[in-house]
Design a protein around this motif. Sequence first.
Motif, PDB file in Angstrom:
ATOM      1  N   ALA A  21      63.830 -38.230 -23.311  1.00  0.00           N
ATOM      2  CA  ALA A  21      64.921 -37.878 -23.771  1.00  0.00           C
ATOM      3  C   ALA A  21      65.317 -37.417 -25.143  1.00  0.00           C
ATOM      4  O   ALA A  21      65.706 -36.657 -25.804  1.00  0.00           O
ATOM      5  N   GLU A  22      64.642 -38.816 -25.852  1.00  0.00           N
ATOM      6  CA  GLU A  22      64.890 -38.874 -27.204  1.00  0.00           C
ATOM      7  C   GLU A  22      63.970 -37.614 -27.935  1.00  0.00           C
ATOM      8  O   GLU A  22      64.347 -36.970 -28.902  1.00  0.00           O
ATOM      9  N   MET A  23      62.873 -37.435 -27.480  1.00  0.00           N
ATOM     10  CA  MET A  23      61.946 -36.563 -27.799  1.00  0.00           C
ATOM     11  C   MET A  23      62.477 -34.733 -27.710  1.00  0.00           C
ATOM     12  O   MET A  23      62.251 -34.090 -28.395  1.00  0.00           O
ATOM     13  N   HIS A  24      63.230 -34.897 -26.666  1.00  0.00           N
ATOM     14  CA  HIS A  24      63.823 -33.338 -26.488  1.00  0.00           C
ATOM     15  C   HIS A  24      64.942 -33.005 -27.366  1.00  0.00           C
ATOM     16  O   HIS A  24      65.377 -31.835 -27.357  1.00  0.00           O
ATOM     17  N   LYS A  25      65.730 -34.002 -28.162  1.00  0.00           N
ATOM     18  CA  LYS A  25      66.547 -33.760 -28.993  1.00  0.00           C
ATOM     19  C   LYS A  25      66.284 -32.693 -30.019  1.00  0.00           C
ATOM     20  O   LYS A  25      67.284 -31.914 -30.535  1.00  0.00           O
ATOM     21  N   GLU A  26      65.015 -32.632 -30.600  1.00  0.00           N
ATOM     22  CA  GLU A  26      64.928 -31.708 -31.814  1.00  0.00           C
ATOM     23  C   GLU A  26      64.526 -30.347 -31.517  1.00  0.00           C
ATOM     24  O   GLU A  26      64.793 -29.360 -32.158  1.00  0.00           O
ATOM     25  N   ALA A  27      64.039 -30.150 -29.953  1.00  0.00           N
ATOM     26  CA  ALA A  27      63.390 -28.650 -30.158  1.00  0.00           C
ATOM     27  C   ALA A  27      64.161 -27.879 -29.001  1.00  0.00           C
ATOM     28  O   ALA A  27      64.132 -26.909 -28.778  1.00  0.00           O
ATOM     29  N   GLY A  28      65.325 -28.602 -28.375  1.00  0.00           N
ATOM     30  CA  GLY A  28      66.025 -28.019 -27.556  1.00  0.00           C
ATOM     31  C   GLY A  28      65.493 -27.850 -26.134  1.00  0.00           C
ATOM     32  O   GLY A  28      64.584 -28.401 -25.688  1.00  0.00           O
ATOM     33  N   THR A  29      66.332 -27.321 -24.890  1.00  0.00           N
ATOM     34  CA  THR A  29      65.886 -27.114 -23.618  1.00  0.00           C
ATOM     35  C   THR A  29      64.936 -26.009 -23.628  1.00  0.00           C
ATOM     36  O   THR A  29      64.950 -25.004 -24.437  1.00  0.00           O
ATOM     37  N   LEU A  30      64.270 -25.824 -22.441  1.00  0.00           N
ATOM     38  CA  LEU A  30      63.576 -24.705 -22.129  1.00  0.00           C
ATOM     39  C   LEU A  30      64.079 -23.570 -22.092  1.00  0.00           C
ATOM     40  O   LEU A  30      63.749 -22.365 -22.662  1.00  0.00           O
ATOM     41  N   GLN A  31      65.311 -23.460 -21.719  1.00  0.00           N
ATOM     42  CA  GLN A  31      66.378 -22.311 -21.738  1.00  0.00           C
ATOM     43  C   GLN A  31      66.607 -21.758 -22.966  1.00  0.00           C
ATOM     44  O   GLN A  31      66.514 -20.531 -23.349  1.00  0.00           O
ATOM     45  N   GLU A  32      66.871 -22.793 -23.864  1.00  0.00           N
ATOM     46  CA  GLU A  32      66.901 -22.294 -25.380  1.00  0.00           C
ATOM     47  C   GLU A  32      65.926 -21.872 -26.150  1.00  0.00           C
ATOM     48  O   GLU A  32      66.021 -20.826 -26.894  1.00  0.00           O
ATOM     49  N   LEU A  33      64.538 -22.306 -25.891  1.00  0.00           N
ATOM     50  CA  LEU A  33      63.537 -22.036 -26.135  1.00  0.00           C
ATOM     51  C   LEU A  33      63.284 -20.677 -25.931  1.00  0.00           C
ATOM     52  O   LEU A  33      62.401 -19.775 -26.797  1.00  0.00           O
ATOM     53  N   ALA A  34      63.757 -20.120 -24.651  1.00  0.00           N
ATOM     54  CA  ALA A  34      63.336 -18.981 -23.995  1.00  0.00           C
ATOM     55  C   ALA A  34      63.964 -17.681 -24.208  1.00  0.00           C
ATOM     56  O   ALA A  34      64.119 -16.626 -23.685  1.00  0.00           O
ATOM     57  N   GLN A  35      65.155 -17.910 -25.307  1.00  0.00           N
ATOM     58  CA  GLN A  35      66.284 -16.954 -25.519  1.00  0.00           C
ATOM     59  C   GLN A  35      65.778 -15.703 -26.228  1.00  0.00           C
ATOM     60  O   GLN A  35      66.751 -14.797 -26.502  1.00  0.00           O
ATOM     61  N   PHE A  36      64.606 -15.843 -26.959  1.00  0.00           N
ATOM     62  CA  PHE A  36      64.270 -14.535 -27.751  1.00  0.00           C
ATOM     63  C   PHE A  36      64.154 -13.345 -27.002  1.00  0.00           C
ATOM     64  O   PHE A  36      63.628 -13.277 -25.825  1.00  0.00           O
ATOM     65  N   PRO A  37      64.331 -12.393 -27.558  1.00  0.00           N
ATOM     66  CA  PRO A  37      64.202 -10.763 -26.784  1.00  0.00           C
ATOM     67  C   PRO A  37      62.902 -10.336 -26.585  1.00  0.00           C
ATOM     68  O   PRO A  37      62.010 -10.559 -27.450  1.00  0.00           O
ATOM     69  N   ILE A  38      62.530  -9.977 -25.521  1.00  0.00           N
ATOM     70  CA  ILE A  38      61.280  -9.185 -25.139  1.00  0.00           C
ATOM     71  C   ILE A  38      61.920  -7.849 -24.564  1.00  0.00           C
ATOM     72  O   ILE A  38      63.115  -7.518 -24.107  1.00  0.00           O
ATOM     73  N   THR A  39      60.963  -6.779 -24.441  1.00  0.00           N
ATOM     74  CA  THR A  39      61.026  -5.408 -23.964  1.00  0.00           C
ATOM     75  C   THR A  39      61.038  -5.651 -22.600  1.00  0.00           C
ATOM     76  O   THR A  39      60.499  -6.431 -21.931  1.00  0.00           O
ATOM     77  N   TRP A  40      61.524  -4.437 -21.763  1.00  0.00           N
ATOM     78  CA  TRP A  40      61.279  -4.425 -20.357  1.00  0.00           C
ATOM     79  C   TRP A  40      59.867  -4.416 -19.966  1.00  0.00           C
ATOM     80  O   TRP A  40      59.598  -4.918 -18.997  1.00  0.00           O
ATOM     81  N   THR A  41      58.931  -3.782 -20.612  1.00  0.00           N
ATOM     82  CA  THR A  41      57.636  -3.950 -20.452  1.00  0.00           C
ATOM     83  C   THR A  41      57.041  -5.329 -20.451  1.00  0.00           C
ATOM     84  O   THR A  41      56.473  -5.749 -19.275  1.00  0.00           O
ATOM     85  N   GLN A  42      57.461  -5.816 -21.392  1.00  0.00           N
ATOM     86  CA  GLN A  42      57.107  -7.341 -21.525  1.00  0.00           C
ATOM     87  C   GLN A  42      57.714  -8.062 -20.222  1.00  0.00           C
ATOM     88  O   GLN A  42      56.994  -9.181 -19.848  1.00  0.00           O
ATOM     89  N   ARG A  43      58.766  -8.003 -19.936  1.00  0.00           N
ATOM     90  CA  ARG A  43      59.385  -8.675 -18.782  1.00  0.00           C
ATOM     91  C   ARG A  43      58.727  -8.452 -17.665  1.00  0.00           C
ATOM     92  O   ARG A  43      58.537  -9.417 -16.745  1.00  0.00           O
ATOM     93  N   LEU A  44      58.390  -7.246 -17.379  1.00  0.00           N
ATOM     94  CA  LEU A  44      57.577  -7.086 -16.124  1.00  0.00           C
ATOM     95  C   LEU A  44      56.052  -7.768 -16.168  1.00  0.00           C
ATOM     96  O   LEU A  44      55.601  -8.199 -15.093  1.00  0.00           O
ATOM     97  N   LYS A  45      55.775  -7.990 -17.404  1.00  0.00           N
ATOM     98  CA  LYS A  45      54.176  -8.694 -17.442  1.00  0.00           C
ATOM     99  C   LYS A  45      54.553 -10.052 -16.942  1.00  0.00           C
ATOM    100  O   LYS A  45      53.845 -10.661 -16.301  1.00  0.00           O
ATOM    101  N   VAL A  46      55.813 -10.629 -17.675  1.00  0.00           N
ATOM    102  CA  VAL A  46      55.961 -12.087 -17.347  1.00  0.00           C
ATOM    103  C   VAL A  46      56.339 -12.305 -15.680  1.00  0.00           C
ATOM    104  O   VAL A  46      55.963 -13.008 -15.189  1.00  0.00           O
ATOM    105  N   ILE A  47      57.045 -11.214 -15.084  1.00  0.00           N
ATOM    106  CA  ILE A  47      57.404 -11.293 -13.747  1.00  0.00           C
ATOM    107  C   ILE A  47      56.152 -11.533 -12.970  1.00  0.00           C
ATOM    108  O   ILE A  47      55.777 -11.723 -12.051  1.00  0.00           O
TER     109      ILE A  47
END
Length: 406
Positions: free
Chosen positions: A8-34
């Motif tokens: 819990a203390e370790m996660h204070k500095e880097a944020g949640t997984l949701q926050e880390l994944a908020q950067f934009p990607i293109t639709w093509t990149q989204r399809l690759k992730v899916i």
Amino acid sequence: MPKNSTLAEMHKEAGTLQELAQFPITWTQRLKVIGLVSAIGFYKLFFLPWKKKERQQLFATLDQLTNLTIDLPTPSATQQDSRYFLSAQDRTFFTKNGYLPPFRVISSEEASALKELAIREYKSGFGGISYLGSRIRDIEKKYNRWTIEYAGLYQALRLKPFRELLRKPQIAERLTSLLGDEILCWRTQFFDKMPGAEGTAWHQNATFREAGKYAKLQPTQKTSPALIQLNAWVALSDSTRENGCLRILPGSFTDARINYLYEFIPENELFFFSLLPFSPSFLYKLGKIALYGRLFHKSAVILFSAEKLLGDNFFDQFEVKDLEMKAGECLIFSSLNMHASYPNTSRKDERFSFVGRCTANHVKVAPHGKDRYPSLEGPIEYTIPEVSTFQVYGKDTYGLNKILDD
């Protein structure tokens, strides 16, 4: 310490997984992730049941990477003529904790002058030299991500004041007490954390394989994993909790499982992620960061995945330590100790540092070859720069590495 308090203390500095994944990607990149998430589900359903032997082997290997120790070299006769060689008490502290407390090297005024030198060089393009190559530089500039952290890699080879900083007896003789009488620096880097900058996720490293295909540091003698490489981290401005100081898990070099997963996952992606509970939302975020996130974001992927695989209390035997430092102070620590940093939540307080990554001369720095660099356009294969190392202490009698003649 209450259960789960360390993570819990370790996660204070880097944020949640949701926050880390908020950067934009293109639709093509989204399809690759899916597509990656779908492939993981397919593998988990049809292939994982037949991978019992591989699963057993993975966990057996991970079990062998706990309870590691540090065996320091025996002090030589030359290590008795200066106040900066470590005492028996200091050596014992290091073998227990994997770091030395911050100590003064230069004045705050000298630190400020070195910081300004680095910034001037960065703004002028480091003389047109990019050790990562023009393709990576152009892509990172395209997305406004060509920071001094990447542009400044290896630049101490051009800037002698930074080589001389690492050679100061306050640093060099302490390193000698830990690594032996012949020490080189194989990579240097600057870290400039401006107000609003995010924190750095927890990570550890022994041989610096990173995103590449092989280890960059290859010991030729029996060496404790925690001693393959030590960081000399010099604060060139004050480093506080508010502006993003370093955080460390003292003693966590004894557990190298996270480091192993850095190397294992890229070569066994579908197998590893299929071991985790199947959650499309969770795996989508992991996949997005794994494919298009920055290098330190990928460290968060490893940590979040390890929690699912190893349980959420696997670091509870350690306690987080925040390391505030004054400009001109140095911290020496093993890269195998888990470490991270806070985000910079100040309004105008910049945190600036210089890092020399040091090892013994009997460690072979990986030769010229191919590596992979993570970018917003996906991993880029590039040629590792054929750069020199430089001597920090003693003379090189091994002849394994290219040493700068200065």
